[in-house]
Design an enzyme around this catalytic site. Structure first.
Site, PDB file in Angstrom:
ATOM      1  N   GLU A  36       0.860  -1.194   0.000  1.00 19.80           N
ATOM      2  CA  GLU A  36       0.000   0.000   0.000  1.00 19.80           C
ATOM      3  C   GLU A  36       0.887   1.231   0.000  1.00 19.80           C
ATOM      4  N   ALA A  40      -1.619   5.088   5.771  1.00 19.55           N
ATOM      5  CA  ALA A  40      -2.794   4.506   6.446  1.00 19.55           C
ATOM      6  C   ALA A  40      -3.456   3.492   5.529  1.00 19.55           C
ATOM      7  N   GLY A  43      -7.742   2.175   2.224  1.00 18.65           N
ATOM      8  CA  GLY A  43      -8.083   2.653   0.891  1.00 18.65           C
ATOM      9  C   GLY A  43      -8.975   3.883   0.884  1.00 18.65           C
ATOM     10  N   GLY A 191     -24.728  12.747  -8.965  1.00 23.10           N
ATOM     11  CA  GLY A 191     -24.643  11.320  -8.663  1.00 23.10           C
ATOM     12  C   GLY A 191     -24.540  11.133  -7.153  1.00 23.10           C
ATOM     13  N   ASP A 317     -12.688  -1.508  -7.538  1.00 20.95           N
ATOM     14  CA  ASP A 317     -12.920  -0.386  -8.461  1.00 20.95           C
ATOM     15  C   ASP A 317     -12.061  -0.443  -9.717  1.00 20.95           C
ATOM     16  N   LEU A 324     -18.285   0.056  -5.473  1.00 22.99           N
ATOM     17  CA  LEU A 324     -18.833  -0.036  -4.118  1.00 22.99           C
ATOM     18  C   LEU A 324     -17.882  -0.843  -3.241  1.00 22.99           C
ATOM     19  N   ALA A 325     -17.735  -0.394  -2.004  1.00 22.26           N
ATOM     20  CA  ALA A 325     -16.795  -1.049  -1.096  1.00 22.26           C
ATOM     21  C   ALA A 325     -17.178  -2.511  -0.848  1.00 22.26           C
ATOM     22  N   HIS A 449     -43.409  -5.695  15.182  1.00 21.41           N
ATOM     23  CA  HIS A 449     -44.184  -4.454  15.183  1.00 21.41           C
ATOM     24  C   HIS A 449     -43.854  -3.647  16.431  1.00 21.41           C
TER      25      HIS A 449
HETATM   26  P1  FAD Z   1      -9.665   1.621  -2.929  1.00 21.82           P
HETATM   27  O1  FAD Z   1     -10.484   1.718  -1.707  1.00 21.82           O
HETATM   28  O2  FAD Z   1      -9.577   2.808  -3.809  1.00 21.82           O
HETATM   29  O3  FAD Z   1      -8.206   1.179  -2.454  1.00 21.82           O
HETATM   30  C1  FAD Z   1      -7.152   1.073  -3.328  1.00 21.82           C
HETATM   31  C2  FAD Z   1      -5.861   1.262  -2.562  1.00 21.82           C
HETATM   32  O4  FAD Z   1      -4.789   0.976  -3.418  1.00 21.82           O
HETATM   33  C3  FAD Z   1      -5.648   2.703  -2.087  1.00 21.82           C
HETATM   34  O5  FAD Z   1      -5.362   2.694  -0.719  1.00 21.82           O
HETATM   35  C4  FAD Z   1      -4.472   3.209  -2.902  1.00 21.82           C
HETATM   36  O6  FAD Z   1      -3.652   4.093  -2.162  1.00 21.82           O
HETATM   37  C5  FAD Z   1      -3.740   1.904  -3.190  1.00 21.82           C
HETATM   38  N1  FAD Z   1      -2.923   1.936  -4.403  1.00 21.82           N
HETATM   39  C6  FAD Z   1      -3.287   2.344  -5.641  1.00 21.82           C
HETATM   40  N2  FAD Z   1      -2.284   2.130  -6.523  1.00 21.82           N
HETATM   41  C7  FAD Z   1      -1.262   1.572  -5.815  1.00 21.82           C
HETATM   42  C8  FAD Z   1       0.020   1.101  -6.170  1.00 21.82           C
HETATM   43  N3  FAD Z   1       0.451   1.120  -7.430  1.00 21.82           N
HETATM   44  N4  FAD Z   1       0.799   0.601  -5.182  1.00 21.82           N
HETATM   45  C9  FAD Z   1       0.383   0.567  -3.890  1.00 21.82           C
HETATM   46  N5  FAD Z   1      -0.850   0.971  -3.507  1.00 21.82           N
HETATM   47  C10 FAD Z   1      -1.659   1.453  -4.466  1.00 21.82           C
HETATM   48  N6  FAD Z   1     -18.766   2.774  -1.455  1.00 21.82           N
HETATM   49  C11 FAD Z   1     -19.713   2.171  -0.714  1.00 21.82           C
HETATM   50  O7  FAD Z   1     -19.940   0.972  -0.879  1.00 21.82           O
HETATM   51  N7  FAD Z   1     -20.417   2.853   0.239  1.00 21.82           N
HETATM   52  C12 FAD Z   1     -20.218   4.166   0.460  1.00 21.82           C
HETATM   53  O8  FAD Z   1     -20.874   4.751   1.324  1.00 21.82           O
HETATM   54  C13 FAD Z   1     -19.239   4.841  -0.307  1.00 21.82           C
HETATM   55  N8  FAD Z   1     -19.003   6.144  -0.104  1.00 21.82           N
HETATM   56  C14 FAD Z   1     -18.018   6.763  -0.830  1.00 21.82           C
HETATM   57  C15 FAD Z   1     -17.796   8.120  -0.609  1.00 21.82           C
HETATM   58  C16 FAD Z   1     -16.824   8.782  -1.317  1.00 21.82           C
HETATM   59  C17 FAD Z   1     -16.581  10.245  -1.066  1.00 21.82           C
HETATM   60  C18 FAD Z   1     -16.029   8.067  -2.265  1.00 21.82           C
HETATM   61  C19 FAD Z   1     -14.934   8.756  -3.005  1.00 21.82           C
HETATM   62  C20 FAD Z   1     -16.246   6.720  -2.492  1.00 21.82           C
HETATM   63  C21 FAD Z   1     -17.254   6.060  -1.785  1.00 21.82           C
HETATM   64  N9  FAD Z   1     -17.545   4.716  -1.995  1.00 21.82           N
HETATM   65  C22 FAD Z   1     -18.517   4.099  -1.270  1.00 21.82           C
HETATM   66  C23 FAD Z   1     -16.805   3.918  -2.996  1.00 21.82           C
HETATM   67  C24 FAD Z   1     -15.730   3.070  -2.279  1.00 21.82           C
HETATM   68  O9  FAD Z   1     -14.875   3.919  -1.551  1.00 21.82           O
HETATM   69  C25 FAD Z   1     -14.940   2.277  -3.304  1.00 21.82           C
HETATM   70  O10 FAD Z   1     -15.819   1.527  -4.123  1.00 21.82           O
HETATM   71  C26 FAD Z   1     -13.998   1.315  -2.597  1.00 21.82           C
HETATM   72  O11 FAD Z   1     -13.110   2.008  -1.765  1.00 21.82           O
HETATM   73  C27 FAD Z   1     -13.218   0.484  -3.617  1.00 21.82           C
HETATM   74  O12 FAD Z   1     -12.349  -0.372  -2.945  1.00 21.82           O
HETATM   75  P2  FAD Z   1     -11.010  -0.887  -3.634  1.00 21.82           P
HETATM   76  O13 FAD Z   1     -10.371  -1.768  -2.613  1.00 21.82           O
HETATM   77  O14 FAD Z   1     -11.279  -1.416  -4.962  1.00 21.82           O
HETATM   78  O15 FAD Z   1     -10.126   0.427  -3.869  1.00 21.82           O
HETATM   79  P1  NAD Z   2     -21.626   9.041 -10.360  1.00 26.56           P
HETATM   80  O1  NAD Z   2     -21.373   8.283 -11.595  1.00 26.56           O
HETATM   81  O2  NAD Z   2     -22.522   8.470  -9.320  1.00 26.56           O
HETATM   82  O3  NAD Z   2     -22.232  10.476 -10.742  1.00 26.56           O
HETATM   83  C1  NAD Z   2     -21.607  11.358 -11.628  1.00 26.56           C
HETATM   84  C2  NAD Z   2     -22.658  12.299 -12.180  1.00 26.56           C
HETATM   85  O4  NAD Z   2     -22.010  13.329 -12.903  1.00 26.56           O
HETATM   86  C3  NAD Z   2     -23.624  11.606 -13.132  1.00 26.56           C
HETATM   87  O5  NAD Z   2     -24.938  11.834 -12.703  1.00 26.56           O
HETATM   88  C4  NAD Z   2     -23.299  12.241 -14.482  1.00 26.56           C
HETATM   89  O6  NAD Z   2     -24.442  12.362 -15.312  1.00 26.56           O
HETATM   90  C5  NAD Z   2     -22.784  13.630 -14.062  1.00 26.56           C
HETATM   91  N1  NAD Z   2     -21.916  14.282 -15.072  1.00 26.56           N
HETATM   92  C6  NAD Z   2     -20.909  13.730 -15.787  1.00 26.56           C
HETATM   93  N2  NAD Z   2     -20.347  14.651 -16.607  1.00 26.56           N
HETATM   94  C7  NAD Z   2     -21.007  15.821 -16.402  1.00 26.56           C
HETATM   95  C8  NAD Z   2     -20.910  17.154 -16.948  1.00 26.56           C
HETATM   96  N3  NAD Z   2     -19.994  17.482 -17.886  1.00 26.56           N
HETATM   97  N4  NAD Z   2     -21.737  18.105 -16.505  1.00 26.56           N
HETATM   98  C9  NAD Z   2     -22.671  17.799 -15.562  1.00 26.56           C
HETATM   99  N5  NAD Z   2     -22.823  16.567 -15.010  1.00 26.56           N
HETATM  100  C10 NAD Z   2     -22.004  15.594 -15.423  1.00 26.56           C
HETATM  101  O7  NAD Z   2     -20.173   9.372  -9.766  1.00 26.56           O
HETATM  102  P2  NAD Z   2     -19.755   9.979  -8.363  1.00 26.56           P
HETATM  103  O8  NAD Z   2     -20.925  10.582  -7.674  1.00 26.56           O
HETATM  104  O9  NAD Z   2     -18.543  10.788  -8.636  1.00 26.56           O
HETATM  105  O10 NAD Z   2     -19.345   8.691  -7.563  1.00 26.56           O
HETATM  106  C11 NAD Z   2     -18.274   7.842  -8.040  1.00 26.56           C
HETATM  107  C12 NAD Z   2     -18.460   6.441  -7.561  1.00 26.56           C
HETATM  108  O11 NAD Z   2     -18.304   6.356  -6.153  1.00 26.56           O
HETATM  109  C13 NAD Z   2     -19.834   5.910  -7.896  1.00 26.56           C
HETATM  110  O12 NAD Z   2     -19.675   4.868  -8.816  1.00 26.56           O
HETATM  111  C14 NAD Z   2     -20.390   5.395  -6.628  1.00 26.56           C
HETATM  112  O13 NAD Z   2     -20.790   4.056  -6.747  1.00 26.56           O
HETATM  113  C15 NAD Z   2     -19.259   5.486  -5.613  1.00 26.56           C
HETATM  114  N6  NAD Z   2     -19.836   6.042  -4.383  1.00 26.56           N
HETATM  115  C16 NAD Z   2     -20.737   5.294  -3.693  1.00 26.56           C
HETATM  116  C17 NAD Z   2     -21.349   5.818  -2.576  1.00 26.56           C
HETATM  117  C18 NAD Z   2     -22.344   4.993  -1.834  1.00 26.56           C
HETATM  118  O14 NAD Z   2     -22.410   3.799  -2.075  1.00 26.56           O
HETATM  119  N7  NAD Z   2     -23.124   5.563  -0.933  1.00 26.56           N
HETATM  120  C19 NAD Z   2     -21.049   7.099  -2.144  1.00 26.56           C
HETATM  121  C20 NAD Z   2     -20.146   7.832  -2.878  1.00 26.56           C
HETATM  122  C21 NAD Z   2     -19.531   7.291  -3.994  1.00 26.56           C
END
Ligand code: FAD
Ligand code: NAD
Length: 470
Positions: A36, A40, A43, A191, A317, A324-325, A449
């Site tokens: 990593e 920390a 991810g 989104g 991802d 999604l996590a 209930h």
């Molecule tokens: P990541 O969590 O992105 O982890 C990848 C790790 O790889 C990172 O720590 C990075 O530093 C490390 N890495 C990358 N390249 C290298 C390399 N070459 N060498 C060493 N380390 C490297 N999903 C949900 O399901 N529920 C939510 O509520 C939700 N909320 C979100 C809110 C926000 C603001 C954002 C941005 C995302 C949210 N997501 C949510 C999406 C979720 O965070 C991701 O889908 C999830 O973290 C993906 O897990 P991952 O393990 O594939 O990658």
């Molecule tokens: P998203 O794909 O959910 O939304 C992006 C939005 O931007 C879309 O509605 C799209 O139509 C719009 N858009 C794109 N280009 C545009 C433009 N030029 N002008 C105006 N609008 C435009 O992406 P996000 O909200 O950035 O989230 C990224 C990923 O992170 C998602 O795939 C989501 O699954 C994940 N995520 C999940 C959660 C959760 O599970 N609660 C929370 C946060 C993020």
């Protein structure tokens, strides 16, 4: 020169996909390393995603509740004020607790942790995959793995024309740590991130303008759900503009300017760019093993999460699928089980999704639009939260549960919800779908209930036109 360390499994990335894969591999007796680059672990999800956003969503909702909703419960409070520093410190404490927890779990499972950037170098003469780990100070070590799991996740995507300074014109990471409440925030993209983090700042007092390309917010959701949420967000004070293609954003002195087709430029204090995320494959050395990426830059895999290079897998991802996590975690377990035992499984038809707005939105399975497009005959049962006793007691009656079941077999094909705590209720629907349940199965289960779950039961009864309380 020290001897090169050899592993059964090397995981690159310690997000929910990577660290879970590493733990499962270690549980199966495989000698495992996890690389990593960040100090920390956990991810995007733990450091700058799911966890800090949910901490702020919770805190901001409490702030709003104290300001405007407690009075309806007969609880009079006065002098409510925001201590943003304290709110942010609470968020950081939650994040640190959880990221430290992951470090503890890796140690407990005897997983070797390597801090630095991981890169595929190619194969050694013994066929094992060679990987370099480059630390922040530039020092490089090499390790090898019989199997490698790429779990490098994703980062904020931007658009041409957006001049990101990663502060006032920034992405989700910046929006999780702003030092003051912006007077006027422009969110690009309605989104999940746009509406969750937009909600945080809207509740804390920002005027929030949302610019979205599609004709509704949360365009990936079932149409009825996203249309209802459009009304809900407008009622909450969001200034929403749809069918808008943003073409530029930049810092201009003390302000920011956002430009979009057919609109006057908007002047604001901060801009949150939330137009999606892109996979992390830069300098990963994919070319050294001839691993190709898709048009969207993700790494394609076969049914066992293996890339085009034997013994190299991709999860989370960085590979195609919903970002999604919990999807990443499921794949983490499954891929390690495949490596360790020859069998791994993820039920992709039952991956739930939750949007943590107020009210929450939750879904599993197919939307009505998808069923129509696929020509699958279905029956629909819908029930609102308004008459539900628990929802009334909570004072949160907005929303409904909709169950879509096959017209002939009654098998549940999709469940869509808006309402209080539906992020928890969706588990019932996910479990039902995982066990191939019918709507009749759900309707015949005794639901306690008064609970919010009774709305799920009533929606299941409604599929057959026999809801009791409507
Ligand atoms: P990541 O969590 O992105 O982890 C990848 C790790 O790889 C990172 O720590 C990075 O530093 C490390 N890495 C990358 N390249 C290298 C390399 N070459 N060498 C060493 N380390 C490297 N999903 C949900 O399901 N529920 C939510 O509520 C939700 N909320 C979100 C809110 C926000 C603001 C954002 C941005 C995302 C949210 N997501 C949510 C999406 C979720 O965070 C991701 O889908 C999830 O973290 C993906 O897990 P991952 O393990 O594939 O990658
Ligand atoms: P998203 O794909 O959910 O939304 C992006 C939005 O931007 C879309 O509605 C799209 O139509 C719009 N858009 C794109 N280009 C545009 C433009 N030029 N002008 C105006 N609008 C435009 O992406 P996000 O909200 O950035 O989230 C990224 C990923 O992170 C998602 O795939 C989501 O699954 C994940 N995520 C999940 C959660 C959760 O599970 N609660 C929370 C946060 C993020």
């Amino acid at each position: 020169m020290s001897e090169i360390q050899q592993y059964d499994v090397v995981v690159i990335g310690a997000g929910p996909g990577g660290y879970v894969a590493a733990i499962r591999a270690a549980q199966l007796g495989l000698h495992t390393a996890c690389i990593e680059k960040e100090p920390a672990l956990g991810g995007t999800c733990l450091r700058v995603g799911c966890i800090p956003s949910k901490a702020l969503l919770e805190s901001s909702e409490r702030f709003l509740e104290a300001q405007s909703h407690l009075a309806e419960h007969g609880v009079d409070v006065s002098g409510v004020s925001l201590n943003l520093d304290k709110m942010m410190a609470r968020k950081t404490k939650i994040v640190t607790g959880l990221t430290d927890g992951v470090a503890f779990l890796l140690k407990k499972n005897k997983i070797d942790r390597h801090t630095g950037h991981g890169k595929l170098l190619g194969r050694g003469e013994d066929g094992q995959v060679r990987i370099s780990v480059t630390a922040d100070d530039g020092s490089e070590t090499e390790i090898t793995g019989k199997n490698v799991i790429l779990a490098t996740g994703s980062s904020v995507a931007t658009l041409p024309g957006l001049e990101m300074d990663w502060d006032r014109v920034g992405g989700s990471t910046e929006a999780l740590s702003w030092p003051e409440v912006p007077k006027h925030l422009v969110v690009i993209g309605a989104g999940v991130i746009g509406m969750e983090l937009g909600s945080v700042w809207n509740r804390l007092g920002s005027q929030v303008t949302v610019l979205e390309y599609a004709d509704r917010p949360l365009p990936g959701q079932d149409l009825e759900v996203s249309k209802r949420m459009k009304r809900v967000f407008k009622k909450q004070g969001f200034d929403m503009h749809f069918g808008v293609r943003v073409t530029g954003a930049r810092v201009d002195g003390d302000s920011c300017i956002v430009e979009a087709d057919g609109q006057d430029p908007i002047t604001c204090d901060r801009v949150l760019v939330a137009v999606g995320r892109k996979p992390n494959t830069v300098n990963l050395g994919l070319e050294n093993l001839q691993i190709e990426t898709s048009k969207r830059g993700r790494i394609p895999v076969d049914g066992n999460w293996m890339t085009s290079a034997p013994g190299v897998f991709a999860i989370g991802d960085v590979k195609p699928g919903p970002m999604l996590a919990h999807r990443a975690e499921e794949e983490g377990v499954a891929v390690s089980e495949f490596i360790g035992t020859g069998h791994g499984h993820v039920d992709y038809s039952a991956i739930p999704g939750v949007v943590y707005t107020e009210p929450e939105v939750a879904a599993v399975g197919q939307t009505e639009e998808q069923l129509k497009e696929a020509g699958i005959p279905y029956r629909k049962g819908s029930f609102p939260f308004a008459p539900n006793a628990r929802a009334k007691a909570l004072g949160q009656t907005e929303g409904f549960v909709k169950i879509l079941a096959h017209a002939e077999t009654d098998r549940v094909l999709g469940v869509h919800m808006i309402g209080p705590r539906v992020g928890e209720l969706i588990v019932e629907a996910t479990m039902a779908m995982s066990f191939s349940a019918s709507s009749e199965d759900i309707a015949r289960i005794c639901h306690a209930h008064p609970t919010l779950h009774e709305v799920v039961k009533e929606a299941a009864l409604a599929v057959d036109g026999r809801a009791i309380h409507s």
